[in-house]
Enzyme design. Sequence first.
Site, PDB file in Angstrom:
ATOM      1  N   HIS A 338       1.357  -1.033   0.561  1.00 36.77           N
ATOM      2  CA  HIS A 338       0.063  -0.031  -0.157  1.00 36.77           C
ATOM      3  C   HIS A 338       0.855   1.412  -0.003  1.00 36.77           C
ATOM      4  O   HIS A 338       0.129   2.323   0.334  1.00 36.77           O
ATOM      5  CB  HIS A 338      -1.099   0.180   1.330  1.00 36.77           C
ATOM      6  CG  HIS A 338      -2.225  -0.704   1.487  1.00 36.77           C
ATOM      7  ND1 HIS A 338      -3.143  -0.646   0.583  1.00 36.77           N
ATOM      8  CD2 HIS A 338      -1.132  -2.877   1.793  1.00 36.77           C
ATOM      9  CE1 HIS A 338      -4.046  -1.762   0.675  1.00 36.77           C
ATOM     10  NE2 HIS A 338      -3.095  -2.464   1.361  1.00 36.77           N
ATOM     11  N   LYS A 526      -8.519  14.058   5.582  1.00 36.11           N
ATOM     12  CA  LYS A 526      -7.448  12.831   5.078  1.00 36.11           C
ATOM     13  C   LYS A 526      -6.231  12.590   6.267  1.00 36.11           C
ATOM     14  O   LYS A 526      -6.297  13.176   6.581  1.00 36.11           O
ATOM     15  CB  LYS A 526      -6.533  11.831   3.606  1.00 36.11           C
ATOM     16  CG  LYS A 526      -5.803  13.653   2.683  1.00 36.11           C
ATOM     17  CD  LYS A 526      -4.999  13.387   1.478  1.00 36.11           C
ATOM     18  CE  LYS A 526      -6.298  13.917   0.579  1.00 36.11           C
ATOM     19  NZ  LYS A 526      -6.230  12.310  -0.089  1.00 36.11           N
ATOM     20  N   ARG A 527      -5.031  11.865   6.075  1.00 36.97           N
ATOM     21  CA  ARG A 527      -4.853  11.524   7.320  1.00 36.97           C
ATOM     22  C   ARG A 527      -3.439  12.734   6.475  1.00 36.97           C
ATOM     23  O   ARG A 527      -3.488  13.694   5.359  1.00 36.97           O
ATOM     24  CB  ARG A 527      -3.401  10.593   7.180  1.00 36.97           C
ATOM     25  CG  ARG A 527      -4.146   9.285   8.194  1.00 36.97           C
ATOM     26  CD  ARG A 527      -4.457   9.475   9.314  1.00 36.97           C
ATOM     27  NE  ARG A 527      -3.530   9.833  10.183  1.00 36.97           N
ATOM     28  CZ  ARG A 527      -2.725   8.773  11.144  1.00 36.97           C
ATOM     29  NH1 ARG A 527      -3.917   7.821  11.383  1.00 36.97           N
ATOM     30  NH2 ARG A 527      -1.922   8.597  11.961  1.00 36.97           N
ATOM     31  N   LYS A 532       1.226  14.175   1.286  1.00 40.87           N
ATOM     32  CA  LYS A 532      -0.283  13.949   0.583  1.00 40.87           C
ATOM     33  C   LYS A 532      -0.762  16.156   0.149  1.00 40.87           C
ATOM     34  O   LYS A 532      -1.756  16.566   0.249  1.00 40.87           O
ATOM     35  CB  LYS A 532      -1.403  13.910   1.655  1.00 40.87           C
ATOM     36  CG  LYS A 532      -1.506  11.986   2.135  1.00 40.87           C
ATOM     37  CD  LYS A 532      -2.205  11.892   3.051  1.00 40.87           C
ATOM     38  CE  LYS A 532      -2.074  10.318   2.977  1.00 40.87           C
ATOM     39  NZ  LYS A 532      -2.700   9.715   2.086  1.00 40.87           N
ATOM     40  N   THR A 634      -8.489   6.559  -1.718  1.00 40.35           N
ATOM     41  CA  THR A 634     -10.148   5.973  -2.126  1.00 40.35           C
ATOM     42  C   THR A 634     -11.130   6.719  -1.486  1.00 40.35           C
ATOM     43  O   THR A 634     -12.088   7.036  -1.923  1.00 40.35           O
ATOM     44  CB  THR A 634     -10.301   4.708  -1.230  1.00 40.35           C
ATOM     45  OG1 THR A 634      -9.618   5.339   0.405  1.00 40.35           O
ATOM     46  CG2 THR A 634      -9.481   3.749  -1.603  1.00 40.35           C
ATOM     47  N   LYS A 638     -14.794   8.443  -2.983  1.00 37.90           N
ATOM     48  CA  LYS A 638     -15.727   9.116  -2.363  1.00 37.90           C
ATOM     49  C   LYS A 638     -16.357   9.567  -3.064  1.00 37.90           C
ATOM     50  O   LYS A 638     -17.278  10.371  -3.221  1.00 37.90           O
ATOM     51  CB  LYS A 638     -16.213   8.264  -1.145  1.00 37.90           C
ATOM     52  CG  LYS A 638     -14.924   7.340  -0.686  1.00 37.90           C
ATOM     53  CD  LYS A 638     -14.761   7.428   0.651  1.00 37.90           C
ATOM     54  CE  LYS A 638     -13.724   5.948   0.962  1.00 37.90           C
ATOM     55  NZ  LYS A 638     -13.266   6.275   2.317  1.00 37.90           N
TER      56      LYS A 638
HETATM   57  C1  T68 Z   1      -3.100   3.218   2.638  1.00 36.11           C
HETATM   58  N1  T68 Z   1      -2.052   2.988   3.186  1.00 36.11           N
HETATM   59  C2  T68 Z   1      -1.908   4.767   0.860  1.00 36.11           C
HETATM   60  N2  T68 Z   1      -1.746   3.512   5.830  1.00 36.11           N
HETATM   61  O1  T68 Z   1      -1.796   5.520   1.523  1.00 36.11           O
HETATM   62  C3  T68 Z   1      -3.262   5.238   0.134  1.00 36.11           C
HETATM   63  N3  T68 Z   1       0.651   2.051   7.208  1.00 36.11           N
HETATM   64  O2  T68 Z   1      -3.430   5.246  -0.974  1.00 36.11           O
HETATM   65  C4  T68 Z   1      -4.043   3.991  -0.041  1.00 36.11           C
HETATM   66  O3  T68 Z   1      -5.460   3.795  -1.001  1.00 36.11           O
HETATM   67  C5  T68 Z   1      -4.688   2.711   0.529  1.00 36.11           C
HETATM   68  O4  T68 Z   1      -3.710   2.646   1.535  1.00 36.11           O
HETATM   69  C6  T68 Z   1      -5.819   1.630   0.053  1.00 36.11           C
HETATM   70  O5  T68 Z   1      -4.718   0.927  -0.348  1.00 36.11           O
HETATM   71  C7  T68 Z   1      -2.559   3.358   4.718  1.00 36.11           C
HETATM   72  O6  T68 Z   1      -3.384   3.250   4.995  1.00 36.11           O
HETATM   73  C8  T68 Z   1      -1.720   2.948   6.664  1.00 36.11           C
HETATM   74  O7  T68 Z   1      -2.853   3.339   7.621  1.00 36.11           O
HETATM   75  C9  T68 Z   1      -0.478   2.717   7.938  1.00 36.11           C
HETATM   76  C10 T68 Z   1      -1.049   1.803   8.663  1.00 36.11           C
HETATM   77  C11 T68 Z   1       0.183   1.303   9.488  1.00 36.11           C
HETATM   78  C12 T68 Z   1       1.147   1.467   9.223  1.00 36.11           C
HETATM   79  C13 T68 Z   1       1.481   2.106   8.066  1.00 36.11           C
END
Ligand code: T68
Length: 791
Positions: A338, A526-527, A532, A634, A638
């Site tokens: 991811h 988003k985070r 970002k 994602t 939405k």
């Molecule tokens: C996200 N990753 C991607 N990670 O950033 C995003 N990481 O582009 C993508 O759409 C989404 O995954 C789904 O594929 C994350 O959200 C984490 O949350 C995470 C959590 C713990 C450790 C590392």
Amino acid sequence: MDKLAKDKFAEQYMENLQRITLKRFEDTSDKDRYDALCATVMGLVNKDWRETKAKARKERKAYYLSAEFLIGRSLGNNLINLGIYEEVKDLLCEIGIDFEAIENYEDDAALGNGGLGRLAACFMDSAASQSLNLVGYGVRYREGIFKQEIEKGFQVEHGDSWIKDGDGWSIRVDSDAKIVKFRDQQVKAVPYDMPVVGFENGVVNTLRLWQSEPFEEFDFAKFNNFEYDQAVAEKNRAEDITRVLYPNDMQRAGKLLRLKQQYFFCSASIQDMVETYKRDFPTDLKFEEFAKYHVIQLNDTHPIIAIPELIRVLVDENGIFFEDAVNIASKVFAFTNHTVLQEALERWSEDLVQEVSPRCLEIIEQIDGKLVEELKARGFSEEQIKPYRILDNNTVHMANLAIYVGFSVNGVAEIHSQILKDDTFKEWYRINPEKFNNKTNGITPRRWLVYSNRELTNFITEKLGDDSWKTDLAKLKGLEKYLDDEKVLEELWDIKQEKKNQLAKYILENEGIKINPESIFDIQIKRIHEYKRQHLNILHIIHLYHKLKNNPDLDFTPTTFIFGGKAAPGYFRAKGIIKLANEVARVVNNDPDVNKKMKVVFVENYRVTYAEKLFPAADVSEQISTAGKEASGTGNMKFMLNGAITLGTLDGANVEIFAEAGEENNYRFGATVEELAEIADSYNPFEYYSKDENIKDVVDSLVSGEFKDNDTYYFLDIYNELIKPQNGNRADQYYLLKDFESYRQTQAKLNKEYRNKLEWSRKCLKNIANAGFFSSDRTIVNYADDIWKID
Ligand code: T68
């Protein structure tokens, strides 16, 4: 629901309410009423749940192993999927219950950080809705992602003990508890099963979350021996394992407890599969056939420890030869990546793995040995073997372990999967190209449209003539026949206006900020992370603010800029970005010279439940990550599905959004991956700063005293990052200054074009009509067909 079913539901509900409370109806609280409703719904799904389970017995199944499931609330979603939302709402209304109050009683099950965890939840919904045999396995954290409060503009974290008053959506299954053995500790893993209700299809799949408990409830020997503290300490030490979700996304934790969490839920899940297999196939058990019935999707690196664990269980507990066990594993495991950010790819020090499970480390060593042997046999030199090593420098490389043993590696959007092949895992791609594939992410239209935007849902159903699009989202394409229908375009505009009115009201109630519902709603949720680039957005807002301040008559469509998101508690710069957003909001919103034309809002505690109100109300979807950094995104999907226009870079799934809906119906800006690669060595942000007055103006405003960070140095830190090279790295790692002018121009264009209502609405409709590809139903069927081979 027919009349009979309705009456029965009402009867069950009142019965549950009385059984739970012993109170007269008038005396029951919202919580009582909510609990009774959960119980009634659980009663309603019970039969389908049992039957789905029974049917799936002895069938090939896929297992989704994920350290995170970001579920949000379940009540509304379950009622929608059961097809009884409106009926139940009316029914409760009739007996004098405020349905909204009950819905609001539910806490989010926030067992995830962001996209990765929410994707897992969308997949569970889609698999059930597509009648696919998918079991989810995860962790039942007692504390989900922290609650965010904004105090004086700063993020403050608070605990999120979401199950302190019980959890109406789980069934504790003591009979399926497992023992998980760590080097120095044994704990009990107790499963809590949550029903995953398919959309109006009678399927109810299972999400099984493991909770860690002491092996013996309480050590009375110790207690009687006056070692009270130690008896309690042992209990706590066991419960600690699933006490709290690690709140850092994109940053590996490297902590013993985190690895323990991972091993804990992986070990319990593997034991569960093996035990069930032995129970379901009692005679002539052939473990060679294990792979015929099981395929395990590893959601990022977090559950990769399941690989040595399966091998351990097969070898040590079932007498399988090591080679055969590896062979079985190689047909069972598939891995999803991811992120390409190196700081997120998990590597564990050997010591930590040793401390958690010495036997797993031994197995990892053996696997690494096998890998080295194979590559040597193919003529690779020591040097050439290095990037493949699972064990290197006393460090275990989890991704390498999964790619070597597993049969499939996938990225989550086309561009991301390409980067994995070209860059992140290029060595592996060279020797195992057949393992690599793409599965572009998706979102469930049930939660993100049917539930959260009933107005648009009704519009679509009316225009398409029926509601089969809810499980076949490609049908939205049929909306294109209205692209030139002015009446329909106006209707669509009015629906967006209604959702904006609702959000404005909610923001006034929750944030205390009055916004103009007729202004453009420009949203970035988003985070918070540098890649970002929320700070690119903020810098541009400062630019607009200065422009409006200098020229109050500037031709500008009023805009409300909305932010939401959490920063990892230890991520200094991300917290600085939150403070900056809030500080700019304070200054702008209180300035009577401009605040009729622009407002800035940072919503507190962004989460699934808040998201459900924000996406439907957006005009502009901010997807402005540095090209090549966002694996997919994602939220972008939405927004699109709810008729917002994407303002974005060619990154992640934006690329596919532009391709599906047409670039001319969205706003693309910024450098491409290739352009950035070309200038990587020569890029000098200081030049952009000194040559572009707009850039100089906004960057300088970070340290001019115009915005106050209460002497935390947050703003100086952002200023330095943008133009001062730091410890060997050049400045502006994420190319904000490079993309600033392009972003500014594109924003200006959008701002002007919004005034052409019909044209804007036409773009919205075009986006909605082409959002079908981004249904997680499509994604999950792709996984099922290409990787899992389940029907
Ligand atoms: C996200 N990753 C991607 N990670 O950033 C995003 N990481 O582009 C993508 O759409 C989404 O995954 C789904 O594929 C994350 O959200 C984490 O949350 C995470 C959590 C713990 C450790 C590392």
